[in-house]
Write a protein that holds these residues in place. Structure first.
Motif, PDB file in Angstrom:
ATOM      1  N   ILE A 253      50.599  28.555  50.958  1.00  0.00           N
ATOM      2  CA  ILE A 253      51.354  29.409  50.043  1.00  0.00           C
ATOM      3  C   ILE A 253      50.577  29.666  48.756  1.00  0.00           C
ATOM      4  CG2 ILE A 253      53.330  29.328  48.458  1.00  0.00           C
ATOM      5  CD1 ILE A 253      55.069  28.525  50.721  1.00  0.00           C
ATOM      6  N   LEU A 254      49.841  28.674  48.275  1.00  0.00           N
ATOM      7  CA  LEU A 254      49.019  28.894  47.085  1.00  0.00           C
ATOM      8  C   LEU A 254      48.003  30.005  47.334  1.00  0.00           C
ATOM      9  CD1 LEU A 254      48.435  25.230  45.849  1.00  0.00           C
ATOM     10  CD2 LEU A 254      49.704  27.031  44.645  1.00  0.00           C
ATOM     11  N   CYS A 255      47.414  30.009  48.538  1.00  0.00           N
ATOM     12  CA  CYS A 255      46.472  31.076  48.891  1.00  0.00           C
ATOM     13  C   CYS A 255      47.206  32.420  48.970  1.00  0.00           C
ATOM     14  CB  CYS A 255      45.785  30.769  50.218  1.00  0.00           C
ATOM     15  SG  CYS A 255      44.717  29.312  50.182  1.00  0.00           S
ATOM     16  N   PHE A 256      48.372  32.422  49.610  1.00  0.00           N
ATOM     17  CA  PHE A 256      49.165  33.645  49.684  1.00  0.00           C
ATOM     18  C   PHE A 256      49.519  34.138  48.282  1.00  0.00           C
ATOM     19  CE2 PHE A 256      49.687  33.277  54.186  1.00  0.00           C
ATOM     20  CZ  PHE A 256      50.252  34.461  54.628  1.00  0.00           C
ATOM     21  N   ALA A 257      49.854  33.213  47.389  1.00  0.00           N
ATOM     22  CA  ALA A 257      50.278  33.599  46.045  1.00  0.00           C
ATOM     23  C   ALA A 257      49.152  34.326  45.309  1.00  0.00           C
ATOM     24  CB  ALA A 257      50.728  32.369  45.268  1.00  0.00           C
ATOM     25  N   GLU A 258      47.930  33.773  45.373  1.00  0.00           N
ATOM     26  CA  GLU A 258      46.832  34.438  44.671  1.00  0.00           C
ATOM     27  C   GLU A 258      46.471  35.768  45.323  1.00  0.00           C
ATOM     28  OE1 GLU A 258      42.089  33.908  43.706  1.00  0.00           O
ATOM     29  OE2 GLU A 258      43.441  32.215  43.306  1.00  0.00           O
ATOM     30  N   VAL A 259      46.342  35.767  46.644  1.00  0.00           N
ATOM     31  CA  VAL A 259      45.953  36.999  47.336  1.00  0.00           C
ATOM     32  C   VAL A 259      47.005  38.087  47.121  1.00  0.00           C
ATOM     33  CG1 VAL A 259      45.533  38.030  49.608  1.00  0.00           C
ATOM     34  CG2 VAL A 259      44.555  35.798  49.055  1.00  0.00           C
ATOM     35  N   SER A 260      48.283  37.740  47.248  1.00  0.00           N
ATOM     36  CA  SER A 260      49.345  38.737  47.102  1.00  0.00           C
ATOM     37  C   SER A 260      49.425  39.286  45.685  1.00  0.00           C
ATOM     38  CB  SER A 260      50.700  38.135  47.496  1.00  0.00           C
ATOM     39  OG  SER A 260      51.098  37.129  46.575  1.00  0.00           O
ATOM     40  N   SER A 261      48.989  38.496  44.701  1.00  0.00           N
ATOM     41  CA  SER A 261      49.078  38.947  43.309  1.00  0.00           C
ATOM     42  C   SER A 261      48.104  40.079  42.988  1.00  0.00           C
ATOM     43  CB  SER A 261      48.840  37.770  42.354  1.00  0.00           C
ATOM     44  OG  SER A 261      47.464  37.414  42.305  1.00  0.00           O
TER      45      SER A 261
END
Length: 428
Positions: free
Chosen positions: A63-71
């Motif tokens: 989720i941390l990876c998703f959070a940065e990429v999605s931002s």
């Protein structure tokens, strides 16, 4: 642009931060929670509580990876969009195609689960024209709700989410008053195979954040809303799931043999009314998940058509409601056909490898996008991002190693079909 104005694609940004958090929680708290405690206990006993901790840690890294990429993005597509930008159109198309197939199949499976629970009240719903009629009414109602506007759909989703949290939370909180501390015994450390299987099972129970990221083109301030919503949602769900497992272990002596653990546990400390209560919870949970899948699934087709990887008519938006009405109709029809025929289109086998594959790709996209100068800046940056990304990819690989050859074969078949569609669109 106003907070709730149109996105560049013509869609309406009608999903607020609160509604988006509710969407993720609604998808994540799926019908699996109703039978999961018994399955986990049968695999590793009380060590299932540790399995929750391990799986929550793995999902948090993802989720941390998703959070940065999605931002970095404000458009519709979720993992499809991230993979296409980071690794090119072919990889992006395959992710989007397989992702959509798995969402349609999941809807069909849960639709059948909903009907089976409804049949407890009226047995005739389990077969024949009544089964078909109920499924048709269910799909038509959810499709219509999404057709007439994303704001209405998001509000209904929030109602489902709050209802789920209230009833399952009440089960957990009330049940904690009746647990037997002697039930929490930790015998020898469990073997690797059953423990890794338990963690794998929980990884996909915690999933839902990946699906919820799809309609970012209809989310208000998505580059800030999506990362915050992902982290808040996983924390809420992890606490709730852990509490449910504790209650089931502490109140149900034969948990491993239970087919309906929450119902049986509620029967222990509430009485016969407990089974009825949980049956209603099951219907509510399944219906809420179906609604969330109906909201997110069509947006994949829309995003792929918007990028000219599927026919352009799939990207049409309704002039009044500003919803991707053609994609909604195509997806709803596919879901209904699969549900009625009982052909789940790799419902169980595809989901495992598909999700792990695009989890790994999204995590790998984090360092790739950090090196790119032609993509928007991240509004959320993970400390030690390279390390987090590497660990997440390795953990996805570990979980993939627990998959069977049959699953790999099924994904390969579906991927080959997608490849044919991709080259057909390229040559058109």
């Amino acid at each position: 642009m106003s907070r709730s104005g149109a996105s560049p694609s013509g869609l309406l940004r009608g999903i607020s931060r609160f509604d988006f958090i509710a969407l993720i929680i609604n998808i994540t708290i799926g019908a699996g929670i109703l039978g999961l405690p018994a399955r986990l206990y049968a695999l590793v006993g009380t060590w299932s509580l540790l399995a929750y901790g391990v799986s929550a840690a793995v999902v948090t890294l993802i989720i941390l990876c998703f959070a940065e990429v999605s931002s970095r993005f404000s458009s519709t597509g979720g993992p499809y969009l991230y993979s296409r930008v980071a690794f090119g159109p072919l990889v992006g198309f395959e992710v989007g195609w397989l992702f959509w197939l798995s969402r349609v199949a999941s809807f069909a499976s849960i639709c059948n689960l909903f009907v089976s629970y409804a049949a407890l009240f009226r047995p005739q719903l389990a077969e024949g024209w009544e089964r078909t009629g109920l499924m048709t009414a269910l799909v038509a109602g959810l499709a219509t709700l999404n057709y007439i506007g994303v704001q209405r759909s998001a509000r209904v989703n929030t109602i489902f989410t709050v209802s789920k949290l209230v009833v399952i939370g009440a089960f957990a909180v009330f049940g904690l008053l009746f647990i037997d501390p002697a039930a929490f015994r930790f015998p020898g450390v469990p073997d690797y195979a059953p423990f890794s299987q338990a963690v794998l099972l929980l990884i996909f129970t915690f999933s839902g954040f990946d699906v919820a990221a799809i309609p970012s083109g209809e989310v208000q301030q998505p580059q800030r809303t999506v990362p915050v919503a992902l982290l808040v949602s996983i924390g809420t769900v992890a606490v709730l799931f852990m509490a449910v497992q504790v209650v089931c272990i502490g109140t149900l002596p034969n948990l491993a043999q239970s087919e309906r653990p929450l119902s049986d546990a509620a029967g222990q400390f509430v009485g016969p009314a407990g089974a009825l209560f949980i049956t209603i919870v099951a219907l509510l949970t399944a219906l809420g998940t179906l609604h969330a899948l109906m909201l997110t699934g069509p947006r994949l087709l829309f995003a792929m058509a918007e990028q000219q990887q599927l026919p352009s008519w799939l990207a049409r938006t309704h002039p009044r409601f500003r919803t991707p009405y053609v994609a909604i109709l195509i997806t709803a029809t596919s879901q209904l056909l699969l549900a009625v025929t009982g052909t789940f289109l790799y419902a169980l086998t595809l989901s495992t490898l598909i999700r792990l594959s695009y989890f790994a790709l999204t995590c790998a996209a984090l360092p790739v996008l950090r090196q790119r100068q032609d993509v928007p800046s991240a509004q959320f940056r993970v400390a030690g991002g390279w390390l987090v990304s590497g660990l997440a990819v390795l953990l996805c690989g570990w979980l993939l190693s627990n998959s069977s050859g049959r699953e790999a074969r099924d994904v390969a078949i579906a991927g080959a079909v997608g490849l044919l569609i991709y080259w057909r669109m390229r040559s058109a």
